[in-house]
Scaffold this motif. Sequence first.
Motif, short mmCIF file in Angstrom:
data_model
loop_
_atom_site.label_atom_id
_atom_site.label_comp_id
_atom_site.label_asym_id
_atom_site.label_seq_id
_atom_site.Cartn_x
_atom_site.Cartn_y
_atom_site.Cartn_z
N GLN A 191 0.83 -1.21 0.00
CA GLN A 191 0.00 0.00 0.00
C GLN A 191 0.86 1.25 0.00
O GLN A 191 0.54 2.24 -0.68
CB GLN A 191 -0.93 -0.01 1.21
N ARG B 213 2.10 1.80 -3.48
CA ARG B 213 1.06 2.40 -4.32
C ARG B 213 0.92 3.90 -4.04
O ARG B 213 0.78 4.70 -4.96
CB ARG B 213 -0.27 1.70 -4.09
N SER B 214 0.95 4.25 -2.77
CA SER B 214 0.84 5.66 -2.40
C SER B 214 2.02 6.45 -2.94
O SER B 214 1.85 7.58 -3.43
CB SER B 214 0.77 5.81 -0.88
N ASP C 76 1.52 7.15 -6.54
CA ASP C 76 0.59 8.26 -6.71
C ASP C 76 1.28 9.60 -6.46
O ASP C 76 1.07 10.57 -7.19
CB ASP C 76 -0.62 8.11 -5.79
#
Length: 135
Positions: A60, A63-64, A67
């Motif tokens: 996670q 993924r952050s 972004d």
Amino acid sequence: MGVADIAGLIAAIAFAILTGFLIYPLIRLGKLFDQIAATVRDSGDHAIPALDEGVTTVRQINRSLEDVNKISEAASSTARNVGALADLYGSFLGKPVIKIASTLYAVRSTVGSFMAGRRASDAAATDASTTTKGE
């Protein structure tokens, strides 16, 4: 019964007493090993889900970060575009504004020097007329 038989009997009794004293610590040591095995088993049972959660958390976070990288790239691209637009406006509007300002300055300087020259010639003419009248 001979002396050897009595000595053997004493040795057997001593061995039985020694064995009786050693049984209790050995039983306790066996219980300790059982508790250690249970603790290791429980630790393994709890460690595997914790590792799985750690892997999920790292995914996670990755993924952050992806972004955030996309947002950073977009902000950088926007900043470059704004800079290019500012350069375009500067070259498009800046040169004419500078030319107009320099032209206005030249006109003002010319008018100012013309007026100063005219005042000087008027003053000289006034001085000349007063000197001719006074003679």
